[in-house]
Design an enzyme around this catalytic site. Structure first.
Site, PDB file in Angstrom:
ATOM      1  N   ARG A   1       0.821  -1.216   0.000  1.00 50.11           N
ATOM      2  CA  ARG A   1       0.000   0.000   0.000  1.00 50.11           C
ATOM      3  C   ARG A   1       0.857   1.269   0.000  1.00 50.11           C
ATOM      4  O   ARG A   1       0.456   2.291   0.524  1.00 50.11           O
ATOM      5  CB  ARG A   1      -0.958   0.040   1.200  1.00 50.11           C
TER       6      ARG A   1
ATOM      7  N   ARG B   1      -3.470   6.106   0.089  1.00 52.95           N
ATOM      8  CA  ARG B   1      -4.032   7.200   0.863  1.00 52.95           C
ATOM      9  C   ARG B   1      -3.042   7.965   1.733  1.00 52.95           C
ATOM     10  O   ARG B   1      -3.359   9.062   2.197  1.00 52.95           O
ATOM     11  CB  ARG B   1      -5.177   6.672   1.727  1.00 52.95           C
TER      12      ARG B   1
ATOM     13  N   ARG C   1      -6.986  11.316  -7.021  1.00 49.15           N
ATOM     14  CA  ARG C   1      -8.175  10.469  -6.909  1.00 49.15           C
ATOM     15  C   ARG C   1      -9.445  11.234  -6.557  1.00 49.15           C
ATOM     16  O   ARG C   1     -10.541  10.651  -6.563  1.00 49.15           O
ATOM     17  CB  ARG C   1      -7.946   9.425  -5.806  1.00 49.15           C
TER      18      ARG C   1
ATOM     19  N   ASP D   1      -6.591  -3.551  -7.114  1.00 50.50           N
ATOM     20  CA  ASP D   1      -7.282  -4.114  -5.958  1.00 50.50           C
ATOM     21  C   ASP D   1      -7.564  -5.574  -6.258  1.00 50.50           C
ATOM     22  O   ASP D   1      -7.724  -5.950  -7.441  1.00 50.50           O
ATOM     23  CB  ASP D   1      -8.590  -3.373  -5.684  1.00 50.50           C
TER      24      ASP D   1
ATOM     25  N   TYR E   1     -14.754 -13.042   0.337  1.00 51.01           N
ATOM     26  CA  TYR E   1     -15.564 -11.864   0.013  1.00 51.01           C
ATOM     27  C   TYR E   1     -16.858 -12.263  -0.691  1.00 51.01           C
ATOM     28  O   TYR E   1     -17.936 -11.737  -0.398  1.00 51.01           O
ATOM     29  CB  TYR E   1     -14.779 -10.896  -0.864  1.00 51.01           C
TER      30      TYR E   1
END
Length: 369
Positions: free
Chosen positions: A52, A56, A65, A101, A176
Site C-alpha cells: 500500500r 491514501r 483520486r 485491488d 468476500y
C-alpha cells in the site's frame, strides 16, 4: 528530515528474448536489488518496498483520486500508472507495486462487486450454492486490457525499478464472495468449506482461474514479479488450509512458473501457516509483524530451495517516534540476515495516517544498513 522526491532509477528498459510463458516486453534488470534478493542472491543493498505504498498516505494520490471511484481509477491506464509511480518518485523504493485491488478481476469479469468507502468490497449477491458457483463468469484477458495497458506504460516509465503485479488468492476472493463483504469470523465461508466441500472446491477452482488469468495479463505486459495476497488465510487452521486452500494457491503459482519471475505469497496472521504457504510454491514468503523474521526462517527451514522472506515492520509503529521506528528497522534488518534473501517491507499495508516523510526516511535508513 530529507524530503526531496526520489526518481525512478535511470536506464533503458531492455527487452529479453521471449521464452515459453515469458513476455518480450519484460526488461532485463540483473542488478535490481529487489529481484536479486527475491531470487536468493546478494543484492548491492537491502531492498525495500511497502505494501500500500501507493495510496491514501500520499497527498498527491488523494489529489489525483478526488472525485474518482476506487475501481474506476484501477481501470484507467494513465491514472493507475501515475499512482503506481508516485511512491517510487517520493520514497526511492526498490520496487513498484501495481495500483489495483484484489477484486478488480472479479469486477472485470462481470461480478456485481464494489468497494464501499469505509467498508471495503461489497458483493450484491453472495455466492453460497452450487448454482451460484456455476453462474460465476470466467475472466477473459481482454476484460483487464486496461490494466495491462497500465503495466505497459509503467514498463516504459519505471527505468530500472522493477514492477510487482498482484492478485488476490482464491481463499480471500472466495471469502468476500461468500460473506458478501469483509468478515471478522468468516462463518459462512468455513461452513461452506466443511458442509459442501465439492461446492467449495468448484468455487476456489474458478477463482484460481481468474487470479491466474489476471496475473498472466500483467506478466504478458511486462511485470517483473508477482505477489499473491491471501489476506484472510490467517483465519484458518493449518489442517483446513492444506485441505481447502493449498491446492488452489499451488495451481496459481504453478501457472505462472514458466515466466521465471519471483513469486511472493503473503497473508495476515499466518504465522502458523508459513510452511503450508511455502508449500504452495512461492519463491518469497511474506511475513506479517506477529512473527520475528529469524523465527519465520526457522519455521520455513529446511526447504528444497533457499528461504527468502519479506517483511515485517508493524505499520502502526510508523506513527511512533523516530527512535522507535529506527530501532525496529534495525532489528528487523538484522533478523532478516537469517534468510537466504530478505526484502524489507511492512507486516501489512501502509496505514492512511502515516507521514510520507517517515517512509522516505525509513527507505534512506534501510539503504544505509
Amino acid at each position: 528530515m530529507p524530503t526531496t522526491p526520489a526518481s525512478p532509477a535511470p536506464g533503458p528498459a531492455v527487452a529479453q528474448a521471449a521464452a515459453p510463458g515469458s513476455s518480450p516486453a519484460r526488461r532485463v534488470l540483473p542488478d535490481a536489488p529487489f529481484l536479486v534478493a527475491a531470487r536468493g542472491g546478494t543484492p548491492a543493498r537491502l531492498p525495500v518496498w511497502f505494501m500500500r505504498q501507493a495510496g491514501r498516505s500520499l497527498p498527491e494520490y488523494r489529489a489525483l483520486r478526488e472525485g474518482v471511484a476506487m475501481l474506476d481509477s484501477c481501470f484507467d491506464p494513465e491514472m493507475l500508472a501515475e499512482i503506481t509511480l508516485q511512491p517510487v518518485r517520493r520514497h526511492g523504493v526498490d520496487a513498484a507495486i501495481l495500483f489495483s485491488d484484489i477484486v478488480v478481476p472479479l469486477r472485470a469479469a462481470g461480478v456485481d462487486i464494489d468497494i464501499v468507502p469505509g467498508t471495503g468490497p461489497v458483493v450484491a449477491s453472495p455466492v453460497r450454492s452450487a448454482a451460484d458457483v456455476a453462474a460465476l463468469p470466467e475472466l477473459d484477458p481482454a476484460q483487464v486490457g486496461a490494466v495491462a495497458d497500465g503495466v505497459r506504460l509503467l514498463v516504459e516509465r519505471l527505468g530500472t525499478t522493477p514492477l510487482i503485479g498482484f492478485a488476490g488468492a482464491p481463499f480471500t476472493l472466495a471469502s468476500y464472495l461468500i460473506e458478501g463483504g469483509p468478515s471478522r469470523n468468516h462463518e459462512h465461508t468455513k461452513a461452506l468449506m466443511h458442509s459442501e466441500p465439492r461446492v467449495w472446491h468448484a468455487l476456489a477452482g474458478k477463482l484460481a482461474d481468474i487470479a491466474l488469468t489476471f496475473l498472466m495479463a500483467q506478466l504478458d505486459a511486462g511485470a517483473d514479479a508477482i505477489q499473491l495476497f491471501d489476506s484472510w488465510a490467517g483465519a484458518l487452521s493449518p489442517r483446513d488450509y492444506r485441505e481447502f486452500v493449498l491446492p488452489h494457491s499451488t495451481r496459481v503459482f504453478e501457472g505462472v512458473a514458466a515466466y521465471g519471475v519471483p513469486r511472493i505469497h503473503f497473508g495476515v496472521g499466518t504465522g502458523e501457516l508459513l510452511t503450508a504457504m511455502r508449500d504452495a510454491g512461492p519463491d518469497v514468503v511474506g511475513v506479517d509483524w506477529r512473527v520475528p523474521l529469524d523465527e519465520a526462517v526457522r519455521r520455513l527451514s529446511p526447504s528444497e530451495k533457499p528461504v527468502v522472506v519479506q517483511g515485517n515492520l508493524d505499520p502502526a509503529l510508523l506513527l511512533g517516534s523516530w527512535p522507535v521506528v529506527e530501532a525496529e528497522v534495525r532489528r528487523i534488518a538484522e533478523e532478516g540476515k537469517a534468510a537466504a534473501g530478505h526484502v524489507f517491507n511492512l507486516g501489512h499495508g501502509v496505514l492512511p495516517g502515516t507521514d510520507p516523510d517517515v517512509l522516505t526516511r525509513v527507505v534512506e535508513l534501510i539503504h544505509q544498513l
